[in-house]
Design an enzyme around this catalytic site. Structure first.
Site, PDB file in Angstrom:
ATOM      1  N   PRO A 179      59.497  -7.064 -80.672  1.00  8.87           N
ATOM      2  CA  PRO A 179      58.274  -7.327 -81.335  1.00  8.87           C
ATOM      3  C   PRO A 179      57.459  -6.472 -82.106  1.00  8.87           C
ATOM      4  CG  PRO A 179      57.620  -7.258 -79.061  1.00  8.87           C
ATOM      5  CD  PRO A 179      59.105  -7.037 -79.189  1.00  8.87           C
TER       6      PRO A 179
ATOM      7  N   LYS B 141      56.906  -7.554 -71.089  1.00  9.91           N
ATOM      8  CA  LYS B 141      56.950  -6.286 -71.620  1.00  9.91           C
ATOM      9  C   LYS B 141      55.993  -5.424 -71.360  1.00  9.91           C
ATOM     10  CE  LYS B 141      58.160  -3.936 -76.078  1.00  9.91           C
ATOM     11  NZ  LYS B 141      57.208  -3.001 -76.287  1.00  9.91           N
TER      12      LYS B 141
ATOM     13  N   ASP C 226      62.216   5.073 -78.507  1.00  8.16           N
ATOM     14  CA  ASP C 226      62.853   6.218 -79.263  1.00  8.16           C
ATOM     15  C   ASP C 226      64.245   5.693 -79.613  1.00  8.16           C
ATOM     16  OD1 ASP C 226      60.596   7.555 -79.782  1.00  8.16           O
ATOM     17  OD2 ASP C 226      61.103   9.167 -78.396  1.00  8.16           O
TER      18      ASP C 226
ATOM     19  N   ASN D 293      63.063   0.396 -73.614  1.00  8.18           N
ATOM     20  CA  ASN D 293      62.416   0.523 -74.938  1.00  8.18           C
ATOM     21  C   ASN D 293      61.756   1.927 -75.054  1.00  8.18           C
ATOM     22  OD1 ASN D 293      59.440  -0.677 -76.480  1.00  8.18           O
ATOM     23  ND2 ASN D 293      61.400  -0.565 -77.513  1.00  8.18           N
TER      24      ASN D 293
ATOM     25  N   HIS E 194      58.743  -0.210 -71.815  1.00  5.39           N
ATOM     26  CA  HIS E 194      58.562   0.985 -72.441  1.00  5.39           C
ATOM     27  C   HIS E 194      58.451   1.902 -71.872  1.00  5.39           C
ATOM     28  CE1 HIS E 194      57.329   2.658 -76.658  1.00  5.39           C
ATOM     29  NE2 HIS E 194      56.828   3.544 -75.769  1.00  5.39           N
TER      30      HIS E 194
ATOM     31  N   CYS F 120      50.975  -3.751 -75.042  1.00  2.78           N
ATOM     32  CA  CYS F 120      50.268  -3.053 -76.286  1.00  2.78           C
ATOM     33  C   CYS F 120      49.084  -2.056 -75.885  1.00  2.78           C
ATOM     34  CB  CYS F 120      49.671  -4.001 -76.995  1.00  2.78           C
ATOM     35  SG  CYS F 120      48.849  -3.830 -78.629  1.00  2.78           S
TER      36      CYS F 120
END
Length: 558
Positions: free
Chosen positions: A25, A150, A210, A208, A178, A108
């Site tokens: 996303p 996530k 790189d 998630n 991540h 986020c």
């Protein structure tokens, strides 16, 4: 909910055992047009940009602008930002008929999101996350509809493991991790932390962070054992990454242009995606010019003038290994030359037989045009030979530069071009050489036939002279016998006169035969000298042809 692959659900895709490749996303970027593009290049699952659930439910305008899809946009996961369970569940119910799952953003790190209770701050509220997942599961009336989260990791990894296990107990479908903390931005990804999380739960885990090349997918899978990888910036720079391209291919650039125009993408978004795609394959002056463009037509003109259209590339690659019509004709001509030379050199057909064949009416008709045809073919073959030399030099020293990055198959394409130029060089060179050789062979056959005919004529004249000598010898013996048997002065005088006339006649015929013999001998000597000259000329041509081949070989080595 069935995916676009037929009767397979999203969770079935995980069960097939392959490492799923997922588009992350991305706010403003992972919209329908971009999702349509990456799906053409081996992307398995796509996420929408993050949507704030409360705004999505409150405003029809927000729903229309933030969430757009079509029938081919599957499997699709809608990501929401929410800080209460009911808002997330209500938003999931709205999008459920048009998607395959929802994802809760717990990663986020932006300040506005965390201050509003969204994003990475939720990783410190495992009970709330658990409750939000359970609400989605209970209120969406579709057992195959997925609910995922996530997240980012904690400095204390035990907190992250606890969060993931609680989410699993609430029925979360999978977890995307991540591998950085909320404070980290461009630091190295903690793959060992992702592996620890994968080992602590029994549900699928997505890595998630790189992911820049397709080879990174397998590397991360080997390091962590995850079930899939999610890419964001890597796909922005190269939407064809999951198909194995290291840089954005020209075909992908034009696919984006077509999709964006078809779907009415706003120019700002259309232009910005192209800026990302061309960033790694263009120079700074080129980027400066491209970034200043202000209309779709200007962008298209720039792409066509700078890189060419994808149709030009397709046509070039299609014909890169094909032999053009002119070179097919030259190759056929070369084979014909070889066949003719083999036939001319057959040992059981004599030179005089070939001469009799060459004296047929059809060859007499063709002989009127022979010199013109011979010179015309020499000129054509030499022109083609020089063109082939130029092509070999061109592709031996060609520097691809930026073009190689835009066209990943260009190296193979260049090598094929070089191979074709070398092939044409050899074909035209040997065609010229054999054309000259064939001309010399035909000339030598005619001269050999003439010498053979002259020799046969000399032999026939010699045999005729021998027969006459025998006859005159017999007549002489008969005259002598007549003289010996004759009586009187009259008989003697008549006999002597007759003998003298016969001797004079014999001498005259002998002189004639001797002159003819000398003429034939002179002609034979002249033909022998001419034959020797032709043989020397043939040797000189052979040496020159060998030198040309050596020079071409040296150029290619340089």
């Amino acid at each position: 909910m069935k995916t676009s692959n037929g009767n397979t659900t999203v969770m079935d895709m995980f069960e097939k055992g392959k490492v799923l490749k997922i588009c992350a996303p991305m706010v403003r970027y992972s919209k329908l047009a971009f999702r349509s593009l990456v799906r053409k290049y081996s992307c398995d699952i796509c996420f929408t940009p993050m949507i704030v659930a409360a705004d999505f439910l409150r405003s029809v305008k927000a729903r229309d602008s933030e969430f757009t899809t079509n029938e081919s946009d599957r499997p699709l996961i809608v990501q929401f930002a929410a800080h209460d369970a009911q808002s997330l569940a209500d938003a999931a119910c709205v999008v459920a008929p048009f998607s395959d799952g929802v994802d809760l953003n717990c990663g986020c790190p932006q300040r506005w999101a965390m201050s509003a209770g969204y994003g990475a701050c939720l990783i410190n509220k495992p009970e709330l996350v658990k409750d939000m997942v359970r609400h989605v599961r209970n209120q969406v009336d579709n057992p195959n509809y997925t609910a995922s989260i996530k997240i980012r990791i904690h400095k204390d990894l035990r907190q992250t493991v606890d969060l993931c296990q609680k989410a699993e107990s609430a029925g979360v479908s999978w977890i995307t991790v991540h591998g950085r903390t909320a404070e980290e931005r461009h630091q190295a990804v903690h793959y060992e932390a992702i592996k620890t999380i994968k080992d602590s739960v029994s549900i699928p885990v997505i890595a998630n962070g790189d992911i820049k090349y397709l080879r990174d997918v397998e590397t991360i899978h080997q390091l962590t054992g995850v079930d899939g990888v999610m890419a964001a910036r890597g796909l922005l720079s190269n939407p064809a990454m999951f198909s194995g391209y290291d840089d954005t291919p020209l075909e992908c650039v034009w696919d984006w242009v077509d999709i964006a125009i078809e779907q009415g993408t706003q120019f700002t978004c259309f232009h910005q995606h192209l800026i990302y795609m061309l960033e790694r394959v263009s120079s700074q002056p080129e980027r400066k010019v491209f970034n200043s463009l202000s209309s779709t037509s200007a962008v298209i003109d720039y792409l066509e003038n700078t890189y060419g259209s994808v149709h030009d590339l397709a046509a070039s690659l299609k014909h890169s290994s094909d032999m053009t019509l002119q070179w097919t004709v030259v190759a056929l001509f070369l084979y014909v030359e070889i066949g003719v030379l083999i036939i001319l050199c057959l040992p059981f057909i004599s030179a005089r037989r070939w001469q009799s064949i060459f004296q047929l009416r059809i060859w007499s008709f063709m002989a009127r045009f022979w010199n013109k045809v011979f010179l015309t073919m020499i000129v054509i073959l030499i022109v083609l030979f020089l063109d082939a030399v130029r092509e070999v030099r061109k592709y031996s020293s060609k520097d691809l530069g930026t073009e190689a990055k835009l066209l990943p198959n260009m190296f193979d394409h260049l090598h094929m071009k070089l191979f074709r130029a070398q092939r044409n060089l050899y074909i035209s060179g040997f065609a010229v050489f054999l054309w000259l050789v064939m001309k010399r062979v035909v000339t030598l056959i005619n001269q050999l036939a003439s010498v053979s005919g002259c020799t046969a004529a000399l032999q026939a004249q010699a045999e005729s002279a021998d027969q006459k000598v025998k006859k005159y010898t017999e007549d002489n013996e008969l005259l002598k016998q007549t003289l010996m048997e004759g009586k009187g002065d009259t008989a003697t005088t008549q006999g002597m006169e007759l003998l003298r006339k016969e001797v004079e006649k014999l001498k005259e015929e002998l002189r004639t035969a001797e002159d003819a013999l000398k003429n034939c001998k002179s002609e034979a000597d002249g033909m022998k000298k001419q034959t020797d000259g032709l043989a020397r000329e043939y040797d000189r041509l052979l040496i020159e042809h060998q030198e040309l081949q050596n020079q071409d070989g040296n150029k290619k080595e340089d």
